[in-house]
Design a protein around this motif. Sequence first.
Motif, PDB file in Angstrom:
ATOM      1  N   PHE A 105       0.947  -1.170   0.036  1.00  7.87           N
ATOM      2  CA  PHE A 105       0.000  -0.049  -0.077  1.00  7.87           C
ATOM      3  C   PHE A 105       0.928   1.184  -0.034  1.00  7.87           C
ATOM      4  O   PHE A 105       0.392   2.315  -0.584  1.00  7.87           O
ATOM      5  CB  PHE A 105      -1.056   0.033   1.237  1.00  7.87           C
ATOM      6  N   THR A 108       1.838   1.709  -3.319  1.00  9.37           N
ATOM      7  CA  THR A 108       0.706   1.464  -4.292  1.00  9.37           C
ATOM      8  C   THR A 108       1.130   0.523  -5.628  1.00  9.37           C
ATOM      9  O   THR A 108       0.708   0.724  -6.652  1.00  9.37           O
ATOM     10  CB  THR A 108       0.104   2.838  -4.862  1.00  9.37           C
ATOM     11  N   ARG A 127      -5.052   4.012  -6.416  1.00 10.00           N
ATOM     12  CA  ARG A 127      -5.565   4.609  -5.100  1.00 10.00           C
ATOM     13  C   ARG A 127      -6.804   4.413  -4.960  1.00 10.00           C
ATOM     14  O   ARG A 127      -7.156   4.280  -3.500  1.00 10.00           O
ATOM     15  CB  ARG A 127      -5.054   5.984  -5.209  1.00 10.00           C
ATOM     16  N   LYS A 128      -7.702   4.456  -5.727  1.00  6.70           N
ATOM     17  CA  LYS A 128      -9.141   4.544  -5.652  1.00  6.70           C
ATOM     18  C   LYS A 128      -9.459   3.040  -4.918  1.00  6.70           C
ATOM     19  O   LYS A 128     -10.559   2.828  -4.267  1.00  6.70           O
ATOM     20  CB  LYS A 128      -9.805   4.498  -6.824  1.00  6.70           C
ATOM     21  N   ALA A 130      -7.323   1.179  -3.073  1.00  6.61           N
ATOM     22  CA  ALA A 130      -6.644   0.829  -1.648  1.00  6.61           C
ATOM     23  C   ALA A 130      -7.665   0.842  -0.441  1.00  6.61           C
ATOM     24  O   ALA A 130      -7.311  -0.253   0.343  1.00  6.61           O
ATOM     25  CB  ALA A 130      -5.720   2.232  -1.426  1.00  6.61           C
TER      26      ALA A 130
END
Length: 221
Positions: A105, A108, A127-128, A130
């Motif tokens: 994370f 990413t 990222r959306k 995560a």
Amino acid sequence: MGALEVEAFLTHWAVDGHVSSSTQNQALSALLFLYREVLDQDLPWMQDVVRAKRPAHLPVVLTQAEVASVLERMHGVHGLMARLLYGTGMRLMEVVRLRVKDVDFARTEILVRDGKGGKDRVTMLPRKLAAPLQEHLLWRKRLLEDDTAKGLASVYLPDALERQYPNAKNEWGWQYIFPSGSHSVDPRSGEKRRHHHDLHPCAQQRRLWSVRPFGPTLTEA
């Protein structure tokens, strides 16, 4: 038949008969078998035969709006998996076999192990996705705690890792992100454990096709 007759026959099918490439290739294979295996004759002149060409078909690609409309109608674990498929470029079984330690994370990134051609590669983690993935992992960790209490926390380790690291099979990092809904006996070891998600590739593909972006019919995941 000699070379001229065979060439004329196959060329006729390709040029005048307008047959598909597979039909002509089937006829060519039958003649090759006849001459080589039955008549025991080599046919070096076969390479000069005119072959039927495969028509070029352009792929049908959904627009961004159409993809968004499909994904909006998918929920739960299957919805998350579908979003990972679209957002990372991973293949279905690569998503199914993801392990906790393969997701970074902070960077990413997702490490895809043993992908096409047996190679590892790194792909992006949108990222959306995560936050939904982290929320899913909270549930996954609770499931591991329940399995640990029952003595059923182990997972399959590839190659000889289970012999080299006997405790790794119970560790959090090696757990499948998308586990099976039940335990089963591993035929390789005879140990009862939770395998990865038992979703068949065709099942997820049917879900994606059944979610119609232009109509009310949809399949809830």
